[in-house]
Design an enzyme around this catalytic site. Sequence first.
Site, PDB file in Angstrom:
ATOM      1  N   GLY A  55     132.556 100.053  50.880  1.00  0.00           N
ATOM      2  CA  GLY A  55     131.236  99.669  50.437  1.00  0.00           C
ATOM      3  C   GLY A  55     131.260  98.523  49.446  1.00  0.00           C
ATOM      4  O   GLY A  55     132.242  98.301  48.733  1.00  0.00           O
ATOM      5  N   SER A  56     130.160  97.798  49.380  1.00  0.00           N
ATOM      6  CA  SER A  56     130.001  96.761  48.364  1.00  0.00           C
ATOM      7  C   SER A  56     129.722  97.414  47.015  1.00  0.00           C
ATOM      8  O   SER A  56     129.424  98.600  46.917  1.00  0.00           O
ATOM      9  CB  SER A  56     128.857  95.826  48.747  1.00  0.00           C
ATOM     10  OG  SER A  56     129.138  95.142  49.946  1.00  0.00           O
ATOM     11  N   GLY A  57     129.822  96.611  45.965  1.00  0.00           N
ATOM     12  CA  GLY A  57     129.605  97.111  44.621  1.00  0.00           C
ATOM     13  C   GLY A  57     130.881  97.416  43.883  1.00  0.00           C
ATOM     14  O   GLY A  57     130.847  97.758  42.698  1.00  0.00           O
ATOM     15  N   HIS A  58     132.037  97.288  44.583  1.00  0.00           N
ATOM     16  CA  HIS A  58     133.337  97.567  43.961  1.00  0.00           C
ATOM     17  C   HIS A  58     134.124  96.283  43.680  1.00  0.00           C
ATOM     18  O   HIS A  58     135.319  96.348  43.413  1.00  0.00           O
ATOM     19  CB  HIS A  58     134.168  98.475  44.864  1.00  0.00           C
ATOM     20  CG  HIS A  58     133.551  99.806  45.126  1.00  0.00           C
ATOM     21  ND1 HIS A  58     133.298 100.707  44.128  1.00  0.00           N
ATOM     22  CD2 HIS A  58     133.135 100.394  46.288  1.00  0.00           C
ATOM     23  CE1 HIS A  58     132.752 101.803  44.647  1.00  0.00           C
ATOM     24  NE2 HIS A  58     132.642 101.629  45.957  1.00  0.00           N
ATOM     25  N   ASP A 111     133.654 106.693  55.556  1.00  0.00           N
ATOM     26  CA  ASP A 111     134.795 105.837  55.881  1.00  0.00           C
ATOM     27  C   ASP A 111     135.695 106.483  56.925  1.00  0.00           C
ATOM     28  O   ASP A 111     136.147 105.827  57.867  1.00  0.00           O
ATOM     29  CB  ASP A 111     135.610 105.548  54.613  1.00  0.00           C
ATOM     30  CG  ASP A 111     134.915 104.590  53.673  1.00  0.00           C
ATOM     31  OD1 ASP A 111     134.296 103.635  54.157  1.00  0.00           O
ATOM     32  OD2 ASP A 111     134.993 104.803  52.452  1.00  0.00           O
ATOM     33  N   HIS A 220     131.426 106.355  42.620  1.00  0.00           N
ATOM     34  CA  HIS A 220     130.034 106.242  43.063  1.00  0.00           C
ATOM     35  C   HIS A 220     129.125 107.109  42.205  1.00  0.00           C
ATOM     36  O   HIS A 220     127.974 107.344  42.563  1.00  0.00           O
ATOM     37  CB  HIS A 220     129.896 106.661  44.531  1.00  0.00           C
ATOM     38  CG  HIS A 220     130.842 105.958  45.438  1.00  0.00           C
ATOM     39  ND1 HIS A 220     131.873 106.598  46.085  1.00  0.00           N
ATOM     40  CD2 HIS A 220     130.933 104.652  45.799  1.00  0.00           C
ATOM     41  CE1 HIS A 220     132.548 105.719  46.807  1.00  0.00           C
ATOM     42  NE2 HIS A 220     132.004 104.532  46.645  1.00  0.00           N
TER      43      HIS A 220
END
Length: 333
Positions: A55-58, A111, A220
């Site tokens: 996911g994005s944001g990492h 995932d 998260h």
Amino acid sequence: MKKLMNDPTNVVDEMIDGYLKAHPTYIQQSPKNSRTIVTVRETKPGKVGVVIGGGSGHEPGFMGYVGDGMADGVAIGNIFASPSPDPILEAAKLVDKGSGVVILHGNYAGDVMNFGMAKELAEMEDIRVETVLTTDDVASAPKEESEKRRGIAGEFFGFKTAGAAADKGYHLDDVVRVAKKTNENTRSMGVGLSPCSLPQTGEPSFVLEENEMEIGLGHHGEPGIEKGQIQSADQVADRLLNDILADMPLEKGDNVAVLVNGLGSTTRMELYIMFRRVEQVLKEKGVKIHRSYVGDYMTSLEMGGCSITLMKLDEELAELIDYPADCPMFVQK
């Protein structure tokens, strides 16, 4: 919680567009899938392909680690969400040199499902694909159920060693072996001090009082193992290390790689104070730090806090950790 953005629904695609424009000598976008990015540099004939994603944001995980000596391609999901099978499959197809592809990802339900599906689709197109999970978060499940653990900052070490092994010409089975050995010898644990907010909602991802911290918080915002009063950096480092070392005991003379990872808004000052204590504790135990990494390697938007990761090294893993890498967001000479 303020953010510099345009339309909240477009933040990931606009981030990717900016990233491509900033680093054209490193990476390129698949013409068939906008969420697939691969290296622009020609890789060695017969090289095993390495694909990562999540996911994005990492950021800099995951797209920041495509480059020489690390991943060849990445599949990018929405914020804190797995990429769908299509960009994963596209990445595998683009990086395959005829020797197969290793895909590395964290141990999250979405995932596992989507990367597993992409593996099956790739094999239907006669591309051999093997997947390796990262399960380094000691707070997320007991040792006897380690297969249920989350992958957090320790994923970086998997990208590093698997990418180096592939670049050195290891065969597919050996790249898989290295990635699994890395995971088996890696442990992480984190502390949360303040939440992040999703661009679409602007709401905090969890709630902590002004004087609270949460030990074992997930990347998260998944619940940790306990909340309590904020303690000193040395006390927090000791607590995280105690849980890590109880799970993976180290002996005098052992060598390790250490990662003190910021979650997004934690200053370098704080991270180096944490590393200072990690070094003291390991030195007292006679454990040698072979290589250290301090900074933002696997973040959670603007979350406050950090994680500590230790990887126990043997001769092979030390050589792979030391291998040069040249990526847009990570360079090692």
